[in-house]
Design a protein around this motif. Structure first.
Motif, PDB file in Angstrom:
ATOM      1  N   LYS A 178      47.906  37.974  32.809  1.00 42.54           N
ATOM      2  CA  LYS A 178      48.054  39.170  33.626  1.00 42.54           C
ATOM      3  C   LYS A 178      47.482  40.367  32.892  1.00 42.54           C
ATOM      4  O   LYS A 178      47.828  40.630  31.739  1.00 42.54           O
ATOM      5  N   ARG A 179      46.589  41.097  33.547  1.00 45.15           N
ATOM      6  CA  ARG A 179      45.979  42.265  32.919  1.00 45.15           C
ATOM      7  C   ARG A 179      46.960  43.425  32.894  1.00 45.15           C
ATOM      8  O   ARG A 179      47.666  43.666  33.859  1.00 45.15           O
ATOM      9  N   GLU A 180      47.008  44.109  31.755  1.00 42.42           N
ATOM     10  CA  GLU A 180      47.899  45.257  31.637  1.00 42.42           C
ATOM     11  C   GLU A 180      47.438  46.382  32.560  1.00 42.42           C
ATOM     12  O   GLU A 180      46.252  46.656  32.674  1.00 42.42           O
ATOM     13  N   ALA A 181      48.402  47.027  33.194  1.00 39.58           N
ATOM     14  CA  ALA A 181      48.082  48.133  34.102  1.00 39.58           C
ATOM     15  C   ALA A 181      47.675  49.365  33.308  1.00 39.58           C
ATOM     16  O   ALA A 181      48.106  49.571  32.172  1.00 39.58           O
ATOM     17  N   ASN A 182      46.827  50.163  33.912  1.00 37.41           N
ATOM     18  CA  ASN A 182      46.390  51.413  33.294  1.00 37.41           C
ATOM     19  C   ASN A 182      47.526  52.432  33.362  1.00 37.41           C
ATOM     20  O   ASN A 182      47.974  52.813  34.435  1.00 37.41           O
ATOM     21  N   ALA A 183      48.010  52.842  32.182  1.00 37.78           N
ATOM     22  CA  ALA A 183      49.143  53.777  32.148  1.00 37.78           C
ATOM     23  C   ALA A 183      48.738  55.188  32.547  1.00 37.78           C
ATOM     24  O   ALA A 183      49.565  55.981  32.978  1.00 37.78           O
ATOM     25  N   LEU A 237      54.729  52.636  41.063  1.00 34.01           N
ATOM     26  CA  LEU A 237      55.306  51.560  41.860  1.00 34.01           C
ATOM     27  C   LEU A 237      56.161  50.639  40.997  1.00 34.01           C
ATOM     28  O   LEU A 237      55.835  50.376  39.835  1.00 34.01           O
ATOM     29  N   ARG A 238      57.245  50.149  41.585  1.00 34.43           N
ATOM     30  CA  ARG A 238      57.988  49.068  40.934  1.00 34.43           C
ATOM     31  C   ARG A 238      57.190  47.771  41.089  1.00 34.43           C
ATOM     32  O   ARG A 238      56.302  47.670  41.921  1.00 34.43           O
ATOM     33  N   GLU A 239      57.527  46.762  40.292  1.00 38.78           N
ATOM     34  CA  GLU A 239      56.715  45.541  40.277  1.00 38.78           C
ATOM     35  C   GLU A 239      56.659  44.867  41.645  1.00 38.78           C
ATOM     36  O   GLU A 239      55.589  44.435  42.086  1.00 38.78           O
ATOM     37  N   ALA A 240      57.792  44.791  42.333  1.00 34.41           N
ATOM     38  CA  ALA A 240      57.794  44.150  43.657  1.00 34.41           C
ATOM     39  C   ALA A 240      56.929  44.933  44.635  1.00 34.41           C
ATOM     40  O   ALA A 240      56.190  44.344  45.439  1.00 34.41           O
ATOM     41  N   GLU A 241      56.990  46.269  44.572  1.00 35.96           N
ATOM     42  CA  GLU A 241      56.162  47.100  45.448  1.00 35.96           C
ATOM     43  C   GLU A 241      54.685  46.941  45.098  1.00 35.96           C
ATOM     44  O   GLU A 241      53.826  46.863  45.988  1.00 35.96           O
ATOM     45  N   GLN A 262      49.313  51.882  40.459  1.00 34.28           N
ATOM     46  CA  GLN A 262      49.221  53.235  40.996  1.00 34.28           C
ATOM     47  C   GLN A 262      49.255  53.203  42.526  1.00 34.28           C
ATOM     48  O   GLN A 262      48.723  52.287  43.158  1.00 34.28           O
ATOM     49  N   ARG A 263      49.873  54.210  43.078  1.00 32.83           N
ATOM     50  CA  ARG A 263      49.998  54.264  44.541  1.00 32.83           C
ATOM     51  C   ARG A 263      48.648  54.559  45.182  1.00 32.83           C
ATOM     52  O   ARG A 263      47.910  55.419  44.707  1.00 32.83           O
ATOM     53  N   PRO A 264      48.321  53.860  46.266  1.00 32.37           N
ATOM     54  CA  PRO A 264      47.021  54.091  46.913  1.00 32.37           C
ATOM     55  C   PRO A 264      46.961  55.443  47.620  1.00 32.37           C
ATOM     56  O   PRO A 264      47.986  55.979  48.054  1.00 32.37           O
ATOM     57  N   PHE A 265      45.758  55.968  47.720  1.00 35.66           N
ATOM     58  CA  PHE A 265      45.502  57.208  48.460  1.00 35.66           C
ATOM     59  C   PHE A 265      44.299  56.938  49.350  1.00 35.66           C
ATOM     60  O   PHE A 265      43.200  56.664  48.864  1.00 35.66           O
ATOM     61  N   ARG A 266      44.502  56.982  50.659  1.00 34.19           N
ATOM     62  CA  ARG A 266      43.438  56.700  51.614  1.00 34.19           C
ATOM     63  C   ARG A 266      43.203  57.938  52.467  1.00 34.19           C
ATOM     64  O   ARG A 266      44.153  58.565  52.944  1.00 34.19           O
ATOM     65  N   ALA A 267      41.939  58.279  52.649  1.00 36.95           N
ATOM     66  CA  ALA A 267      41.575  59.464  53.432  1.00 36.95           C
ATOM     67  C   ALA A 267      40.439  59.110  54.384  1.00 36.95           C
ATOM     68  O   ALA A 267      39.273  59.443  54.133  1.00 36.95           O
ATOM     69  N   PRO A 268      40.723  58.411  55.490  1.00 39.66           N
ATOM     70  CA  PRO A 268      39.671  58.031  56.437  1.00 39.66           C
ATOM     71  C   PRO A 268      39.060  59.255  57.123  1.00 39.66           C
ATOM     72  O   PRO A 268      39.741  60.256  57.351  1.00 39.66           O
TER      73      PRO A 268
END
Length: 504
Positions: A178-183, A237-241, A262-268
């Motif tokens: 598992k790749r470590e997440a970017n802090a 985000l928590r791991e389950a999320e 990291q939480r996604p940010f979408r701007a259509p």
């Protein structure tokens, strides 16, 4: 042995139902037939598999070969079954040990040379595979993504020959890590915003309780800047999320391993269609509202969207899911988003601003133009937006103020504490509370009930707006550390329903 069984996974929304690939070799005219509701790409796999086997120096049996993809009523699509079909033929013809396949599942598309190519939707398959306590073998390009499921043993291979060597126990594959997440959080900082204290507070309220928010005001006042700072003040985000979010992006084929926490940010763009926003297609794919799951969906220039496009948001904003039905399949994608939107008060943008305070510009729109423009935003949609925040031009000298406002990190710490309080009390954010739960955590006295009743009558609030006002008031109480609701929390929450107010 002339019969072999190999396990694989289909893709149905963000679910990965088990597919059993049964291979039978029998006497008769040589040929290969695939049954079990295969679509065109699956039917074509017989030619890819034949070439891959020959080019990998295996014998292709000169016998009648039947491949059954069970269950037969589940549509099968894509090249993900190439690898399990090839391994089934090799096991049925005795070229690899059949017992080595029993505790494994396989996904992967084969090139004619026998090399493996990546497929979409590996993460949901890995999660489901781990629940069955089996190992998952996938193309090397998918191994890092599949390894996000910590309960699953994942192995990545580069070719059919390499995987067969692993199954013969001659050259075992290395387990994917598992790749470590970017802090480091990659988001613009709230300290860049000059002035706009009311809008900054509303942004913190929205983040603390996961409340939908809309900014309105003249162009150039910072509405888009404010919206883009929201991800920076949301807790990680928590791991389950994070797994839920990653599963959606895995199905869509756009998972980025380096920042999956990291939480996604979408701007259509406002020219987006309804299908682009909520998902769809003959083979349903997630839309922008699902790609923003557990994050932020930003709709800038809200009235510029087609009205019917905006209306499709109403149900998923309420339920947190989007259901897509097609003749051959029905899928459900998660859509728990924090909606942020922005619009100008009129087509030209300067309604309600004084010429002196805005460089001499003033509104030149007709009442009919303003009515049509604002009519794109329906009452039911506004009902689902908790915070209506005006963003006015800065006062003289505010733009040159060198002292920076609060940084995102400081606000994020407060937001995280407020959310932790909500999760400990009710295991969800305030915006997700049901009406019955709300009555327990928002006990009102007689004076507060009378205040809300009067507000409903004077402002024309619907029952939905009433309960959403209570949710905002609950968040304001949590932010101030108050267990009971105070009257000041209710009045402040009502002050954010400005677009609901009846015109005299």
């Amino acid at each position: 042995m002339s019969l072999a069984i190999v396990y694989s996974r289909a893709q149905l929304g963000i679910e990965a139902p088990l597919v059993t690939v049964e291979t039978h070799l029998s006497n008769g005219l040589p040929g290969l037939a695939i049954v079990g509701l295969p679509e065109t790409a699956v039917k074509e796999s017989k030619d890819r598999v034949r070439s891959a086997l020959i080019n990998s120096h295996f014998d292709f049996p000169a016998r009648r070969i039947i491949i059954n993809l069970a269950p037969a009523d589940l549509p099968k699509e894509g090249g993900r079954y190439d690898l399990p079909i090839a391994l089934g033929i090799l096991a049925a013809s005795g070229q690899i040990p059949e017992e080595s396949l029993r505790n494994c599942e396989f996904l992967g598309e084969l090139a004619l040379s026998g090399q493996l190519r990546q497929v979409s939707g590996c993460l949901p398959a890995a999660i489901a595979c781990g629940q069955e306590n089996r190992q998952l073998i996938v193309p090397d390009q998918n191994a890092g993504e599949a390894a996000f499921s910590s309960r699953t043993e994942v192995f990545g291979g580069t070719s059919l020959l390499r995987i067969c060597a692993h199954l013969h126990r001659k050259q075992p594959l290395s387990r994917a890590c598992k790749r470590e997440a970017n802090a480091r959080l990659e988001a613009p900082d709230l300290a860049d915003i000059k002035g706009q204290s009311q809008a900054r507070r509303a942004l913190e309220i929205a983040a603390s309780g996961s409340h939908n928010i809309i900014f309105y005001g003249p162009p150039g006042t910072g509405k888009t800047m404010l919206a883009s700072r929201l991800p920076g003040i949301l807790p990680p985000l928590r791991e389950a999320e994070a797994l839920e979010v990653a599963a959606v992006h895995s199905v869509a084929g756009g998972l980025r391993a380096e920042n999956w926490y990291q939480r996604p940010f979408r701007a259509p763009h406002h020219t987006s269609s309804a299908a682009a926003l909520v998902g769809g297609g003959s083979h349903p794919k997630p839309g922008e509202i699902s790609l923003a799951h557990k994050g932020v969906l930003f709709l800038d220039e809200l009235p510029e969207f087609q009205k019917h496009v905006l209306e499709v948001l109403r149900e998923p904003l309420e339920s947190g899911f989007i259901h897509i039905s097609r003749a051959r399949a029905q899928v459900r994608f998660p859509a728990e988003v924090l909606l942020v939107s922005a619009f100008n008060p009129c087509p030209c943008g300067y309604l309600g601003t004084s010429p002196q305070g805005n460089s001499g510009l003033q509104c030149n729109c007709t009442p009919e133009q303003i009515r049509r423009y604002r009519g794109k935003i329906s009452g039911p949609l506004l009902d689902r937006i908790d915070l209506h925040v005006p963003v006015m031009p800065l006062k003289k000298g505010e733009l040159h103020n060198v002292s920076a406002g609060e940084a995102s990190a400081e606000v994020r710490d407060r937001v995280a504490k407020t959310r932790t309080l909500q999760l400990q009390r009710q295991d969800k954010t305030n915006a997700e509370l049901q009406n019955r739960e709300l009555e327990k955590v928002c006990a009102l006295n007689e004076k507060q009930r009378a205040l809300l009743d009067q507000a409903m009558e004077n402002m024309g609030l619907s029952a939905r707006a009433y309960y959403r006002t209570l949710k905002v008031a609950r968040t304001l109480a949590d932010m101030s550390g108050s267990e009971p609701l105070q009257t000041r929390h209710i009045t402040e929450a009502l002050s954010y329903r400005t677009l609901d107010r009846r015109e005299n």
